[in-house]
Design an enzyme around this catalytic site. Structure first.
Site, short mmCIF file in Angstrom:
data_model
loop_
_atom_site.label_atom_id
_atom_site.label_comp_id
_atom_site.label_asym_id
_atom_site.label_seq_id
_atom_site.Cartn_x
_atom_site.Cartn_y
_atom_site.Cartn_z
N ARG A 61 3.57 11.42 0.14
CA ARG A 61 2.93 10.16 0.54
C ARG A 61 1.73 10.39 1.45
NH1 ARG A 61 7.43 7.24 2.79
NH2 ARG A 61 6.64 7.77 4.83
N TYR A 71 -14.26 -12.26 -2.36
CA TYR A 71 -13.36 -12.14 -3.51
C TYR A 71 -12.16 -13.08 -3.31
CZ TYR A 71 -10.40 -9.43 -6.79
OH TYR A 71 -9.59 -9.01 -7.81
N ASP A 91 -16.74 -5.40 2.04
CA ASP A 91 -16.30 -5.11 0.68
C ASP A 91 -17.55 -4.68 -0.09
OD1 ASP A 91 -15.59 -5.15 -2.01
OD2 ASP A 91 -14.18 -6.81 -1.77
N LYS A 99 -13.50 -0.34 -10.02
CA LYS A 99 -14.76 -0.71 -10.63
C LYS A 99 -15.62 0.55 -10.85
CE LYS A 99 -13.04 -4.81 -10.17
NZ LYS A 99 -13.16 -5.62 -8.99
C1 LIG Z 1 -12.02 -6.28 -8.22
C2 LIG Z 1 -12.40 -6.53 -6.81
C3 LIG Z 1 -11.49 -6.34 -5.77
C4 LIG Z 1 -10.05 -5.99 -6.02
O1 LIG Z 1 -9.87 -4.79 -6.67
P1 LIG Z 1 -8.56 -4.50 -7.55
O2 LIG Z 1 -8.62 -3.06 -7.77
O3 LIG Z 1 -8.70 -5.35 -8.79
O4 LIG Z 1 -7.37 -4.93 -6.73
C5 LIG Z 1 -11.93 -6.52 -4.50
N1 LIG Z 1 -13.19 -6.90 -4.22
C6 LIG Z 1 -14.09 -7.10 -5.18
C7 LIG Z 1 -15.47 -7.49 -4.82
C8 LIG Z 1 -13.73 -6.93 -6.51
O5 LIG Z 1 -14.61 -7.17 -7.47
#
Ligand SMILES: *Cc1c(COP(=O)(O)O)cnc(C)c1O
Length: 398
Positions: free
Chosen positions: A62, A117, A189, A214
């Site tokens: 972990r 988000y 973010d 992403k």
């Molecule tokens: C997709 C996304 C998230 C969350 O990511 P996941 O891997 O789907 O949990 C957070 N912030 C933004 C801007 C996103 O596009």
């Protein structure tokens, strides 16, 4: 990150080079270029003395492995010298929730931009509130005027630059200056631009997180999150990761690591194709407005030019008013643009969205149907031809 220059002194390599060189140790891998994928829980200690002293490079699955270390080293190299540590999480949302739990306690207050988000808002409203942490949402265009929203209990400001549906650009340095004067941390973010195009830790952000699902992963085949923190914030992040038991599966760690090696070429192409498609769409008679901070006409363009070195392939359009069935005809006609959530992979996507129902600090009234596009790595002429057919179907269905 640093390697000796011609005079023997360390030089700071360019980001593209660091993405290739960081986190590699071929000698430890018997010459192989990439690290092994360490599947492991137990790590054996050679002697009782080592066990008593917790003397080991790795102690338990972990807490990390050579595979996770390699990815953390690449992300550190990408973020730059302000980065004191990188935490890994099983999704982008887990990176956000872990970050918010790291910096708050009962009785605290956080400021979150209104274009964040949506699941980030759901976490604040659904979990933080249960633990006595209050959230106030703010207009992403607020700038230094955010000062008036601060309370003595405000611990953190969360920004998304730009918002991943509506693409407003917050002024991060202005917000960070106010937040730091009030003793609060700034969380960014940074999924849209990645640290390659937006070095947010250099601009006053304390914690920069990625939905690595992403662009870091880049192939629509993993869920992953990363949390990069400066020296002030890292002790809180690493402690909370340990206490919560946040960790990621080794195969996903490996795929995220592999994604980083090609991030620079992929993003450069997303940038070029995204801007070309945004300009082409802006000139279409069916389109009222394109929401892309890389366009000169965009309200966020000056901030984008100042704080970013590139754009990714994600942006939105506002169509001139047409019935929903006409929009649906477009969506059902396009072929190269798939319909689905997420983005940042090699493939193009299109999805309708509506921010009106959940915004609280600002009113969202675009004046027509809204679509978000992700421009993938296909040839742009093919993408234009595909959308051409979509617009013809839209027209025929009115
Ligand atoms: C997709 C996304 C998230 C969350 O990511 P996941 O891997 O789907 O949990 C957070 N912030 C933004 C801007 C996103 O596009």
């Amino acid at each position: 990150m640093k390697s000796p220059g011609p005079d023997g002194k360390p030089t700071q390599q360019q980001a593209e080079t660091r993405l290739v060189t960081a986190g590699r140790d071929p000698k430890a891998q018997k010459g192989f270029v990439n690290p092994a994928v360490f599947h492991g829980s137990t790590v054996l200690y050679p002697t009782a003395d080592d066990l008593h002293a917790h003397r080991a490079e790795y102690t338990y699955g972990r807490h990390g492995s050579p595979t996770t270390r390699a990815l953390q080293d690449v992300m550190m190299a990408l973020e730059g010298p302000q980065c004191a540590g990188v935490g890994l999480a099983p999704s982008g949302l887990a990176a956000i929730s872990t970050t918010l739990l790291s910096v708050t306690k009962a009785g605290d207050h956080v400021l979150v931009c209104d274009n964040a988000y949506r699941p980030t808002r759901n976490f604040c409203n659904g979990v933080l509130s249960r633990y006595g942490v209050e959230t106030t949402y703010f207009d992403p265009a607020i700038g230094a005027a955010i000062e008036k929203l601060f309370k003595p209990t405000t611990r953190a400001v969360l920004v998304e630059a730009p918002g991943s549906q509506s693409f407003e650009m917050p002024d991060i340095p202005a917000i960070a200056e106010v937040a730091h004067a009030r003793g609060a941390l700034v969380i960014d973010d940074n999924t849209w631009a990645t640290p390659l195009f937006h070095r947010s830790l250099d601009l006053g952000v304390d914690i920069s997180m990625q939905a690595a699902t992403k662009y870091i992963g880049g192939h629509s085949d993993i869920m992953f999150g990363t949390i990069s923190a400066n020296a002030r914030a890292w002790p809180m992040i690493t402690e909370t990761i340990r206490l919560l038991g946040v960790c990621a599966g080794p195969d996903d760690v490996y795929l995220a690591l592999r994604g980083t090696r090609t991030l620079a070429v992929r993003l450069a192409q997303h940038h070029r194709s995204g801007l070309e498609m945004a300009r082409w769409l802006a000139a279409r008679p069916e389109v009222a407005r394109v929401l892309h901070p890389g366009l000169e006409s965009d309200p966020g363009h000056a901030i984008w030019k100042r704080d970013f070195t590139g754009a990714s392939g994600l942006f939105s359009i506002v169509l001139k008013p047409v019935p929903q069935k006409a929009v649906d005809a477009l969506l059902d006609t396009v072929d190269l643009f798939g319909m689905g959530f997420s983005w940042g992979g090699f493939e193009s996507l299109i999805i309708p969205f509506d921010c009106e129902g959940y915004r609280t600090a600002t009113k969202w009234s675009p004046g027509g149907p809204t679509l978000r596009l992700h421009i993938g790595l296909e040839n742009v002429d093919d993408l234009k031809a595909d959308l051409d057919r979509g617009f013809a179907a839209l027209k025929a269905a009115q």
